[in-house]
Motif scaffolding. Structure first.
Motif, short mmCIF file in Angstrom:
data_model
loop_
_atom_site.label_atom_id
_atom_site.label_comp_id
_atom_site.label_asym_id
_atom_site.label_seq_id
_atom_site.Cartn_x
_atom_site.Cartn_y
_atom_site.Cartn_z
N THR A 446 0.87 -1.20 -0.13
CA THR A 446 0.04 -0.01 -0.03
C THR A 446 1.01 1.30 0.10
O THR A 446 1.59 1.37 0.67
N PRO A 447 0.74 2.30 -0.92
CA PRO A 447 1.64 3.37 -1.05
C PRO A 447 1.46 4.12 0.41
O PRO A 447 0.57 4.31 0.89
N ASP A 448 2.69 4.45 0.83
CA ASP A 448 3.06 5.13 1.92
C ASP A 448 4.28 5.71 1.92
O ASP A 448 5.30 4.92 2.22
N ARG A 449 4.35 6.89 1.39
CA ARG A 449 5.70 7.73 1.30
C ARG A 449 6.77 7.41 2.47
O ARG A 449 7.82 7.42 2.48
N ASN A 450 6.14 7.81 3.80
CA ASN A 450 6.85 7.93 5.00
C ASN A 450 7.31 6.59 5.43
O ASN A 450 8.62 6.87 5.83
N ARG A 451 6.75 5.51 4.93
CA ARG A 451 7.45 4.32 5.36
C ARG A 451 8.17 3.66 4.27
O ARG A 451 8.65 2.50 4.14
N GLY A 452 8.34 4.31 2.97
CA GLY A 452 8.85 3.86 1.78
C GLY A 452 8.29 2.53 1.09
O GLY A 452 8.98 1.81 0.59
N MET A 453 7.01 2.63 1.25
CA MET A 453 6.23 1.57 0.74
C MET A 453 5.34 1.95 -0.36
O MET A 453 4.89 3.09 -0.71
N GLY A 454 5.30 0.90 -1.56
CA GLY A 454 4.40 1.11 -2.76
C GLY A 454 5.12 2.39 -3.51
O GLY A 454 4.34 2.94 -4.24
N THR A 455 6.29 2.42 -3.47
CA THR A 455 6.93 3.76 -4.31
C THR A 455 6.67 3.53 -5.77
O THR A 455 6.86 4.77 -6.26
N THR A 456 6.36 2.41 -6.26
CA THR A 456 6.47 2.19 -7.75
C THR A 456 4.83 1.44 -7.88
O THR A 456 4.72 0.37 -8.57
N ASN A 457 3.94 1.77 -7.22
CA ASN A 457 2.43 1.43 -7.32
C ASN A 457 1.52 2.39 -7.37
O ASN A 457 0.68 2.83 -6.47
N PRO A 458 1.69 3.29 -8.59
CA PRO A 458 0.89 4.45 -8.75
C PRO A 458 -0.56 4.07 -8.96
O PRO A 458 -1.56 4.85 -8.68
N GLY A 459 -0.85 2.58 -8.94
CA GLY A 459 -2.28 2.33 -9.51
C GLY A 459 -2.69 2.00 -7.89
O GLY A 459 -4.19 2.02 -7.87
N GLY A 460 -2.10 2.23 -6.99
CA GLY A 460 -2.85 2.18 -5.55
C GLY A 460 -3.29 0.75 -5.27
O GLY A 460 -4.08 0.61 -4.34
N TYR A 461 -2.62 -0.48 -5.56
CA TYR A 461 -3.10 -1.67 -5.09
C TYR A 461 -2.93 -1.60 -3.43
O TYR A 461 -1.93 -1.18 -3.04
N SER A 462 -3.71 -2.24 -2.93
CA SER A 462 -3.79 -2.29 -1.33
C SER A 462 -4.09 -3.68 -0.89
O SER A 462 -5.48 -4.00 -1.08
N ASN A 463 -3.35 -4.49 0.08
CA ASN A 463 -3.81 -5.62 0.55
C ASN A 463 -3.39 -5.45 1.91
O ASN A 463 -2.22 -5.90 2.30
N PRO A 464 -4.05 -4.98 2.87
CA PRO A 464 -3.62 -4.82 4.27
C PRO A 464 -3.14 -6.05 5.00
O PRO A 464 -2.07 -6.26 5.69
N ALA A 465 -3.54 -7.37 4.55
CA ALA A 465 -2.90 -8.55 5.11
C ALA A 465 -1.80 -8.88 4.84
O ALA A 465 -0.73 -9.31 5.28
N MET A 466 -1.40 -8.53 3.39
CA MET A 466 -0.02 -8.78 2.87
C MET A 466 0.76 -7.74 3.45
O MET A 466 2.11 -8.12 3.58
N ASP A 467 0.33 -6.43 3.62
CA ASP A 467 1.30 -5.61 4.21
C ASP A 467 1.86 -5.94 5.45
O ASP A 467 2.86 -5.91 5.87
N ALA A 468 0.82 -6.34 6.33
CA ALA A 468 1.21 -6.85 7.67
C ALA A 468 2.25 -7.75 7.80
O ALA A 468 3.36 -8.21 8.42
#
Length: 537
Positions: A446-468
């Motif tokens: 999930t894109p989160d610039r402060n955490r350096g996550m999803g930096t090349t995910n401009p489509g905004g895919y998000s899977n909170p379970a995978m993130d965890a």
């Protein structure tokens, strides 16, 4: 605890005879900038490695080895000690110290208009201090065992040349005490293009050539080449023609169809390596309404329905793409990194095409007659990328997704992709740490610039379970446990069809007889690794 010993550097150093020579290289893609912090992109990393160095480097299999750090030691799970190499000088004659390291890391988040930020490689850093000029202590917010791998991406620039204050305090939220941060244009005009590497910049002419000169004050083994001319020749046929005509000595990514005649010609030789670069398809999830290029969906975004994404995957014949378009110079992909690299799933197989099932899934999702779609793609960045996109369009059209192609140069493509101007696109990603957390963090988190996550995910895919699962893996020091968690996270993205892997590229280099090259998994063309063959010395 992990220690990377300085002796490992010898594995990268080449015992080349001293000689006054020029190497002329034909590049398949032009770097977007000389600024080593501007763009997290292979052509940029490849170029900067000639002039700017990092605390660590990678061997041919992308495993970390020391560079400007003579040794790296994990003091405890969240504390790392970097002992810096003494006697290293920048090409302007100033000495390399811990001040340059801290300033470089402070500058990365401050780069303006970065298309893909390098902050992803330093997101775990909490503090960075220098107890003396040749020691840097880094603490991380949590255990972060791949830190040494990641730091190979962060180039060290000259603090003095950039006018940095003497006493600089690192702060991950924003370093203080700097009146003005270096501008990208001051690297492109070579004013601040001052590094510690084996070469220095002589000139940078966008669209034409980049000329490097040997750094005779280099601390390590000096390359054989006194001068290196890098010419961006983005048309594959023109690149081969330049090699055959003797206009260049060495080229990357020769076109598949020309490999047989190059290999059969006694005047030339080749080198090959399986790369960690995945070619993939991604979706725009940002809106409930149709994203750009999508039509005939009754006002809905079809990509938010997993059944549509699975149907698209089932429509694609990966083996046919590898055999017919890649000429066998590729490997069909089942996830975002080739097995057996860390965090991959042993035994996982690429999706097999199933047209009937794909049509059934579309009907179940409410699209029995399919819909219209535009596939955005570069046509000069990856091996046969334009042709791959055309094949994908034909395969999708067979299941009722009427697909058109919007192909363009890489520079235009990346700018438009990052502005979310595509609903569906083809791209590539090289895992610069050669383990699964890298593509998952960049492409699927999930894109989160402060955490350096999803930096090349401009489509905004998000899977909170995978993130965890991914966040947990990044805190595990034990390799086996961490890799098992990463494999689980990868399975989650693949089961969700969050993005669609196609194939891994096999990198090929071609060069005139009398040269040899140590093929790199990261696909870099590095002039210092081009040697004279023994019989030619």
């Amino acid at each position: 605890m992990r220690t990377i010993m300085g002796a490992a550097v010898a594995a990268l150093m080449l015992a080349l005879p001293a000689a006054a020579q020029e190497l002329r290289v034909g590049l398949s893609a032009e770097p977007s900038s000389v600024d080593p912090h501007f763009h997290n992109l292979t052509p940029n990393h490849q170029l900067r490695s000639h002039v700017f160095e990092s605390l660590t480097d990678q061997d041919k299999n992308q495993q970390p080895i020391p560079k400007l750090a003579e040794s790296v030691r994990a003091v405890d799970p969240t504390t790392w000690e970097f002992k810096l190499r003494r006697g290293v000088k920048f090409t302007d004659g100033t000495e390399f110290t811990a001040r340059d390291v801290i300033f470089s890391y402070c500058r990365v988040p401050k780069v303006e208009n970065s298309p893909s930020s390098l902050v992803v490689s330093m997101r775990a850093i909490a503090t960075m201090t220098a107890p003396d000029p040749y020691t840097v202590i880094v603490t991380t917010t949590a255990p972060h065992p791949i830190l040494a791998n990641e730091l190979s991406n962060i180039a060290i620039i000259s603090a003095k040349a950039a006018g940095a204050p003497e006493n600089l305090t690192f702060n991950r939220a924003g370093c203080t005490g700097v009146e003005a941060w270096p501008k990208t244009e001051d690297f492109n005009n070579l004013k601040l293009a001052i590094g510690t590497g084996p070469f220095r910049y002589a000139s940078f002419t966008r669209g034409d050539r980049i000329v490097l000169e040997r750094n005779d004050g280099y601390w390590g083994e000096k390359p054989i080449w006194q001068r290196v001319t890098l010419r961006p020749i983005t048309q594959a046929a023109s690149r081969v023609a330049a090699l055959l005509a003797g206009d260049v000595d060495f080229i990357e990514n020769p076109p598949i169809q020309d490999l047989p005649r190059i290999k059969q010609n006694p005047q030339f030789a080749t080198a090959e390596a399986l790369s960690s670069r995945i070619i993939y398809l991604h979706f725009n999830y940002l809106t409930e309404t149709p994203p750009p290029g999508v039509t005939d969906t009754a006002g809905k975004n079809p990509f938010r329905d997993r059944r549509v994404r699975e149907a698209i995957s089932l429509a694609i014949d990966r083996d046919a793409i590898v055999a017919r378009i890649m000429g066998g110079v590729g490997v069909a992909a089942a996830e975002l990194l080739p097995n057996p690299l860390p965090g991959t799933n042993a035994g996982i197989k690429p999706e097999r095409p199933n047209i009937d099932r794909a049509k059934q899934l579309l009907a179940e999702a409410g699209y029995p007659n399919g819909f219209g779609l535009v596939l955005g793609t570069p046509n000069d960045r990856y091996i046969n990328d334009g042709q791959i996109a055309q094949a994908i369009a034909q395969m999708l059209t067979r299941i009722g997704i009427r697909t058109q192609i919007d192909a363009m140069t890489a520079s235009t493509f990346f700018a438009r992709r990052n502005r979310a101007e595509f609903g569906f696109w083809l791209s590539g990603w090289a895992a610069d740490t050669a383990e699964m957390s890298n593509p998952l963090r960049a492409l699927a988190a999930t894109p989160d610039r402060n955490r350096g996550m999803g930096t090349t995910n401009p489509g905004g895919y998000s899977n909170p379970a995978m993130d965890a699962k991914l966040f947990e893996a990044l805190t595990i020091v034990d390799d086996a446990r961490r890799n098992a968690l990463l494999a689980e996270a990868s399975k989650m993205v693949m089961a969700d069809f969050g993005l669609i892997p196609l194939h891994f590229e096999v990198s090929v280099w071609a060069f005139r007889r009398g040269l040899t090259y140590t093929a790199q998994m990261n696909q870099y063309s590095r002039a210092e690794l081009v040697q004279q063959a023994a019989a030619s010395r």
